[in-house]
Design an enzyme around this catalytic site. Structure first.
Site, PDB file in Angstrom:
ATOM      1  N   LYS A 116       0.816  -1.212   0.000  1.00  0.00           N
ATOM      2  CA  LYS A 116       0.000   0.000   0.000  1.00  0.00           C
ATOM      3  C   LYS A 116       0.852   1.266   0.000  1.00  0.00           C
ATOM      4  CE  LYS A 116      -3.641  -2.147   2.810  1.00  0.00           C
ATOM      5  NZ  LYS A 116      -4.675  -2.627   1.924  1.00  0.00           N
ATOM      6  N   LYS A 158      -1.926   1.575   8.985  1.00  0.00           N
ATOM      7  CA  LYS A 158      -2.238   0.420   8.139  1.00  0.00           C
ATOM      8  C   LYS A 158      -0.978  -0.359   7.852  1.00  0.00           C
ATOM      9  CE  LYS A 158      -5.847   2.070   5.038  1.00  0.00           C
ATOM     10  NZ  LYS A 158      -6.230   2.314   3.631  1.00  0.00           N
ATOM     11  N   GLY A 164      -7.666  -7.749   3.278  1.00  0.00           N
ATOM     12  CA  GLY A 164      -8.787  -8.408   3.943  1.00  0.00           C
ATOM     13  C   GLY A 164      -9.201  -7.741   5.236  1.00  0.00           C
ATOM     14  N   GLY A 165      -8.953  -6.433   5.336  1.00  0.00           N
ATOM     15  CA  GLY A 165      -9.381  -5.695   6.520  1.00  0.00           C
ATOM     16  C   GLY A 165      -8.485  -5.902   7.733  1.00  0.00           C
ATOM     17  N   HIS A 208     -16.905   3.718   0.872  1.00  0.00           N
ATOM     18  CA  HIS A 208     -15.934   2.979   0.061  1.00  0.00           C
ATOM     19  C   HIS A 208     -16.558   2.871  -1.327  1.00  0.00           C
ATOM     20  CE1 HIS A 208     -13.223  -0.681  -0.705  1.00  0.00           C
ATOM     21  NE2 HIS A 208     -14.014  -0.599  -1.756  1.00  0.00           N
ATOM     22  N   HIS A 235     -14.048  -3.809   8.545  1.00  0.00           N
ATOM     23  CA  HIS A 235     -13.416  -3.365   7.311  1.00  0.00           C
ATOM     24  C   HIS A 235     -13.542  -4.393   6.196  1.00  0.00           C
ATOM     25  CE1 HIS A 235     -11.928  -0.016   9.569  1.00  0.00           C
ATOM     26  NE2 HIS A 235     -11.231  -0.787  10.368  1.00  0.00           N
ATOM     27  N   GLU A 275      -9.692   1.108  -5.475  1.00  0.00           N
ATOM     28  CA  GLU A 275     -10.567   1.410  -4.346  1.00  0.00           C
ATOM     29  C   GLU A 275     -10.300   2.826  -3.860  1.00  0.00           C
ATOM     30  OE1 GLU A 275     -11.384  -2.951  -2.422  1.00  0.00           O
ATOM     31  OE2 GLU A 275      -9.866  -1.745  -1.415  1.00  0.00           O
ATOM     32  N   ARG A 296      -6.920  -7.957  -9.445  1.00  0.00           N
ATOM     33  CA  ARG A 296      -7.609  -9.224  -9.725  1.00  0.00           C
ATOM     34  C   ARG A 296      -9.069  -8.920  -9.930  1.00  0.00           C
ATOM     35  NH1 ARG A 296     -10.285  -9.244  -4.796  1.00  0.00           N
ATOM     36  NH2 ARG A 296      -9.031  -8.471  -3.088  1.00  0.00           N
TER      37      ARG A 296
HETATM   38  P1  ADP Z   1     -12.586  -8.073  -1.745  1.00  0.00           P
HETATM   39  O1  ADP Z   1     -12.728  -6.611  -1.817  1.00  0.00           O
HETATM   40  O2  ADP Z   1     -12.678  -8.701  -3.104  1.00  0.00           O
HETATM   41  O3  ADP Z   1     -13.442  -8.719  -0.747  1.00  0.00           O
HETATM   42  P2  ADP Z   1     -10.341  -8.782   0.035  1.00  0.00           P
HETATM   43  O4  ADP Z   1      -9.019  -8.103   0.016  1.00  0.00           O
HETATM   44  O5  ADP Z   1     -11.208  -8.653   1.207  1.00  0.00           O
HETATM   45  O6  ADP Z   1     -11.096  -8.287  -1.296  1.00  0.00           O
HETATM   46  O7  ADP Z   1     -10.041 -10.333  -0.139  1.00  0.00           O
HETATM   47  C1  ADP Z   1     -10.238 -11.148  -1.238  1.00  0.00           C
HETATM   48  C2  ADP Z   1     -11.543 -11.901  -1.185  1.00  0.00           C
HETATM   49  O8  ADP Z   1     -11.412 -13.184  -1.680  1.00  0.00           O
HETATM   50  C3  ADP Z   1     -12.124 -12.034   0.200  1.00  0.00           C
HETATM   51  O9  ADP Z   1     -13.410 -11.526   0.188  1.00  0.00           O
HETATM   52  C4  ADP Z   1     -12.150 -13.507   0.457  1.00  0.00           C
HETATM   53  O10 ADP Z   1     -13.274 -13.788   1.252  1.00  0.00           O
HETATM   54  C5  ADP Z   1     -12.269 -14.035  -0.922  1.00  0.00           C
HETATM   55  N1  ADP Z   1     -11.827 -15.362  -1.178  1.00  0.00           N
HETATM   56  C6  ADP Z   1     -10.597 -15.830  -1.138  1.00  0.00           C
HETATM   57  N2  ADP Z   1     -10.557 -17.066  -1.547  1.00  0.00           N
HETATM   58  C7  ADP Z   1     -11.802 -17.412  -1.869  1.00  0.00           C
HETATM   59  C8  ADP Z   1     -12.413 -18.578  -2.376  1.00  0.00           C
HETATM   60  N3  ADP Z   1     -11.723 -19.630  -2.676  1.00  0.00           N
HETATM   61  N4  ADP Z   1     -13.720 -18.610  -2.578  1.00  0.00           N
HETATM   62  C9  ADP Z   1     -14.426 -17.539  -2.316  1.00  0.00           C
HETATM   63  N5  ADP Z   1     -13.912 -16.402  -1.847  1.00  0.00           N
HETATM   64  C10 ADP Z   1     -12.618 -16.348  -1.627  1.00  0.00           C
HETATM   65  P1  ADP Z   2      -7.717  -3.957   2.672  1.00  0.00           P
HETATM   66  O1  ADP Z   2      -6.479  -4.270   1.904  1.00  0.00           O
HETATM   67  O2  ADP Z   2      -7.766  -4.663   3.958  1.00  0.00           O
HETATM   68  O3  ADP Z   2      -8.929  -4.076   1.816  1.00  0.00           O
HETATM   69  P2  ADP Z   2      -8.069  -1.062   2.471  1.00  0.00           P
HETATM   70  O4  ADP Z   2      -6.971  -0.090   2.459  1.00  0.00           O
HETATM   71  O5  ADP Z   2      -8.742  -1.322   1.162  1.00  0.00           O
HETATM   72  O6  ADP Z   2      -7.544  -2.413   3.082  1.00  0.00           O
HETATM   73  O7  ADP Z   2      -9.142  -0.584   3.524  1.00  0.00           O
HETATM   74  C1  ADP Z   2     -10.210  -1.408   3.940  1.00  0.00           C
HETATM   75  C2  ADP Z   2     -11.323  -0.589   4.577  1.00  0.00           C
HETATM   76  O8  ADP Z   2     -10.829   0.187   5.682  1.00  0.00           O
HETATM   77  C3  ADP Z   2     -11.955   0.444   3.677  1.00  0.00           C
HETATM   78  O9  ADP Z   2     -12.950  -0.108   2.841  1.00  0.00           O
HETATM   79  C4  ADP Z   2     -12.511   1.423   4.687  1.00  0.00           C
HETATM   80  O10 ADP Z   2     -13.689   0.930   5.264  1.00  0.00           O
HETATM   81  C5  ADP Z   2     -11.460   1.452   5.767  1.00  0.00           C
HETATM   82  N1  ADP Z   2     -10.470   2.518   5.555  1.00  0.00           N
HETATM   83  C6  ADP Z   2      -9.329   2.425   4.851  1.00  0.00           C
HETATM   84  N2  ADP Z   2      -8.651   3.590   4.850  1.00  0.00           N
HETATM   85  C7  ADP Z   2      -9.368   4.467   5.578  1.00  0.00           C
HETATM   86  C8  ADP Z   2      -9.198   5.832   5.979  1.00  0.00           C
HETATM   87  N3  ADP Z   2      -8.149   6.530   5.639  1.00  0.00           N
HETATM   88  N4  ADP Z   2     -10.165   6.396   6.734  1.00  0.00           N
HETATM   89  C9  ADP Z   2     -11.243   5.685   7.121  1.00  0.00           C
HETATM   90  N5  ADP Z   2     -11.457   4.391   6.805  1.00  0.00           N
HETATM   91  C10 ADP Z   2     -10.535   3.777   6.047  1.00  0.00           C
HETATM   92 MG    MG Z   3      -9.346  -3.044   0.145  1.00  0.00          MG
END
Ligand code: ADP
Ligand code: ADP
Ligand code: MG
Length: 677
Positions: A116, A158, A164-165, A208, A235, A275, A296
């Site tokens: 990031k 972060k 994945g939050g 978001h 998240h 995002e 992806r």
């Molecule tokens: P997204 O915004 O797509 O949810 P994340 O960074 O949270 O992105 O993570 C990737 C996603 O892929 C997650 O929601 C996770 O639950 C999902 N995931 C990973 N592997 C599988 C799988 N084999 N089948 C379904 N979902 C999967």
């Molecule tokens: P991940 O890789 O886990 O998906 P992200 O950077 O996409 O991480 O952030 C996941 C979530 O965290 C966002 O969808 C939002 O809800 C929260 N978030 C991220 N950055 C911020 C920020 N600067 N201020 C408030 N909430 C945030």
């Molecule tokens: Mg994200």
């Protein structure tokens, strides 16, 4: 175009990719772990190759085996799905080295967007707006503290490698920074192997909103509009929709162009998502900032398919085989509104603890499934992307997401109504799911009025957790109706069509010519007795709790029409062991049917023992032997199904002994610690 591809994933995404490939007359190769030997994705593919034991590290993450499987079966390309190897640049490179096409961006683009902090520096240079923050390489704690002070609190720390939050900490004040930093770094190095962090302004009540982008090998780019994924827990996304409510054409274009600039900056190819975190000003205006790029296909891509009428996996396959993008920006249009709900095996009332077990009943709404050749789009009202079938086991090894419901409507209101209906028709018995929770979320005023931000779930808490919409009178009436319908069916069957009055055989007694039958239940932990009386004219009178009155019921096509105590509902009732699962338009509930003969005590907590609710890893203990604890207090943290879960004390007491150490793997039901009352 390819003749044969290998799908390096499982679950709903593997099934979904297989569906598009079949439609395009491309052969598919599944890979599977031991736990997935008879999984749905295996049956949907033309060939299948076992790749190892159930844990992902022994199968779905073993890329040498996956590449071997592709070569052995003559597949030309590998689709990674999401999760697992989808964002692994080394895997993408290894595919290329083996002469296979990785259906995704080039390794260099994955790498550039992988961290990031680095990706933010790059995006800043490309002119993409960033949240004010520090993304530098220098990780000196004193420097990080000064940067946080300069940004102004609250700030968000972060993990740069996070996903994945996970690996995020909100810090409200300068004094709390050092401790939060240390804990974030600990989580980052244990979960992602890299402890580097970045700091940014914590946007208050943000949304978001993300943009789907696509690039081809000729350097063309388009954006397929936005998705709003503001409804989150921890998240992580819960509901996603497109288009984003309140989005103006001007802002859509600005965000779209920023996303394309981001993709162009890394020579992106294929499907990607940029995002953004969106700040909402009191005057209603919105400012967007780049958050990260997911290199992806995304879980929520079907809402984009629904509003554009396109198949994004088809686009991925075309682009990966060297074809140009099928459409130009000016050809793309938004049709109507789409919403997706993620159905997960979990217990929302217990802090979203993942659930495992067998899908005894897996009854989804009448739908047009993706597999039946429907490509999404305006004519699809409900789409179900599912990775499982009735009878399948949800194991502890993988993601708790089992299916997705995607609805489309001309307007958001229509889509919302369809989602509510689709969720009400989703009947799953055998393990806990979030289906009812999703219905409550969809039903909140915040969601209905599109008052969206990432705090929606906590804000609506009182209406989302520990809800009971069906209630005891209807639940008991439904369970009784089911029993009587069943008995009648049995009796007629046994007696070769001749009807025997089941009433006479049971523990009913007769007084003054009336027959009364007693039913014992347990509802939300309380013992309940119901009395059912048959009057002279054959009519039934039921008394349960404080409700009393005539009960009528009639078997109908999709359940039993029950009328009792002012409620008239078509119910579906499934008995799983002693638990009757009742579903109707109002919602769903469970009522334990106590068999007078069995004297079984159901749902009794085992006092003095604290057991693992699922197989997983012990992350930490919050207590030590000798500590006095009170009911509800956090005792330990476990990790399973990619999430951390807090185990709380079932009652007051004193900790006697910890039976495991952090890092230990435990089986379901394993005793974690001993408590003295
Ligand atoms: P997204 O915004 O797509 O949810 P994340 O960074 O949270 O992105 O993570 C990737 C996603 O892929 C997650 O929601 C996770 O639950 C999902 N995931 C990973 N592997 C599988 C799988 N084999 N089948 C379904 N979902 C999967
Ligand atoms: P991940 O890789 O886990 O998906 P992200 O950077 O996409 O991480 O952030 C996941 C979530 O965290 C966002 O969808 C939002 O809800 C929260 N978030 C991220 N950055 C911020 C920020 N600067 N201020 C408030 N909430 C945030
Ligand atoms: Mg994200």
């Amino acid at each position: 175009m390819f003749n044969k591809i290998l799908i390096a994933n499982r679950g709903e995404i593997a099934c979904r990719v297989a569906a598009t490939a079949r439609r395009m007359a491309i052969k598919t190769v599944a890979v599977y772990s031991e736990a997935d030997a008879s999984a749905r994705h295996v049956s949907l593919c033309d060939e299948a190759v076992p790749i190892g034991a159930s844990a992902p590290k022994d199968s779905y993450l073993r890329w040498e085996r996956i590449i071997e499987a592709a070569k052995a079966t003559g597949a030309q390309a590998i689709h990674p799905g999401y999760g697992f190897l989808s964002e692994n640049d080394e895997f993408a490179q290894a595919c290329a080295d083996a002469g296979l096409v990785f259906i995704g961006p080039p390794p260099s683009a994955i790498r550039a967007m992988g961290l990031k902090a680095e990706s933010k520096q790059l995006m800043g240079k490309a002119g993409v707006p960033l949240v004010p923050g520090y993304h530098g390489a220098d990780q000196d704690p004193a420097l990080l503290q000064r940067e946080a002070d300069a940004i102004g609190y609250p700030v968000l720390i972060k993990a740069s490698a996070g996903g994945g939050g996970k690996g995020m900490r909100v810090v409200d004040k300068a004094k709390a920074f050092a401790a939060a930093l240390a804990s974030c770094q600990r989580e980052a190095s244990s979960s992602f192997g890299i402890d580097a962090v970045l700091i940014e302004k914590y946007v208050q009540r943000p949304r978001h909103i993300e943009i789907q982008v696509f690039g081809d090998t000729q350097g063309n780019y388009v954006y397929l509009f936005e998705r709003d994924c503001s409804v989150q827990r921890r998240h992580q996304k819960v509901l996603e929709e497109a288009p984003a409510p309140g989005m103006t054409p001007g802002m859509r274009q600005q965000m779209g162009e920023a996303a394309v600039a981001a993709a162009r900056a890394v020579n992106y190819v294929g499907a990607g998502t940029v995002e953004f975190i969106v700040e909402q000003k009191p005057d209603g205006s919105m400012t967007f900032f780049f958050m990260e790029m997911n290199t992806r296909l995304q879980v929520e891509h079907p809402v984009t398919e629904a509003i554009t009428g396109l198949d994004l996996v088809e686009w991925q396959l075309r682009v990966a085989s060297g074809e140009p993008l099928p459409l130009r920006q000016e050809d793309l249009r938004i049709h109507g509104h789409a919403i997706e709900a993620r159905i997960c095996a979990e217990n929302p009332d217990n802090n979203f603890l993942p659930a495992t077990g067998t899908l005894h009943v897996y009854d989804l709404p009448a739908y047009v499934s993706f597999e039946r050749g429907n490509r999404g789009g305006a004519d699809t009202l409900v789409r179900v992307d599912s990775g499982v079938r009735e009878g399948d086991v949800i194991s502890p090894f993988y993601d708790p997401m089992v299916a997705k419901l995607i609805v489309h409507g001309d307007t958001r209101e229509q889509a919302l109504a369809r989602m509510d209906e689709a969720l009400s028709q989703t009947h799953i018995v055998g393990l806990n799911t979030n289906v009812q929770f999703l219905r409550y979320v969809v039903g909140t005023a915040s969601f209905a009025q599109a008052n969206l931000d990432t705090g929606l779930i906590p804000r609506e808490e009182a209406r989302l957790f520990k809800q009971e919409k069906v209630g005891l009178p209807l639940a008991a009436a439904a369970a009784i109706a089911r029993t009587l319908v069943e008995e009648k069916a049995l009796e007629v069957d046994a007696a070769n069509g001749a009807w025997i009055d089941p009433w006479a055989r049971r523990d009913g007694w007769r007084a003054h010519g009336l027959a009364t039958r007693r039913f014992e239940f347990e509802f939300h932990g309380e013992a309940v007795t119901a009395m059912l009386t048959r009057l002279h004219d054959g009519a039934l009178q039921l008394q349960v709790g404080s409700a009393a009155g005539p009960l009528t019921f009639v078997p109908v096509a999709d359940g039993i029409g029950v009328d009792f105590a002012g409620q008239r509902q078509t119910v579906k009732v499934w008995l799983n062991q002693a638990v009757a699962h009742v579903f109707c338009a109002l919602g769903a509930t469970q009522i334990v049917v106590i068999d007078a003969l069995a004297h079984a005590s159901v749902g009794q907590a085992d006092a003095g023992r604290l057991t693992a609710p699922m197989p997983g890893k012990v992350v930490s203990f919050a207590v030590k032997p000798g500590d006095k604890i009170s009911k509800g207090q956090a005792l330990a943290v476990m990790e399973a199904m990619k999430m951390e879960h807090t185990i709380a004390a079932p009652a007051d007491g004193t900790v006697e002994e910890l039976l495991y150490a952090p890092g230990d793997q435990v089986t379901e039901g394993a005793e974690l610690l001993r408590i003295k009352a």
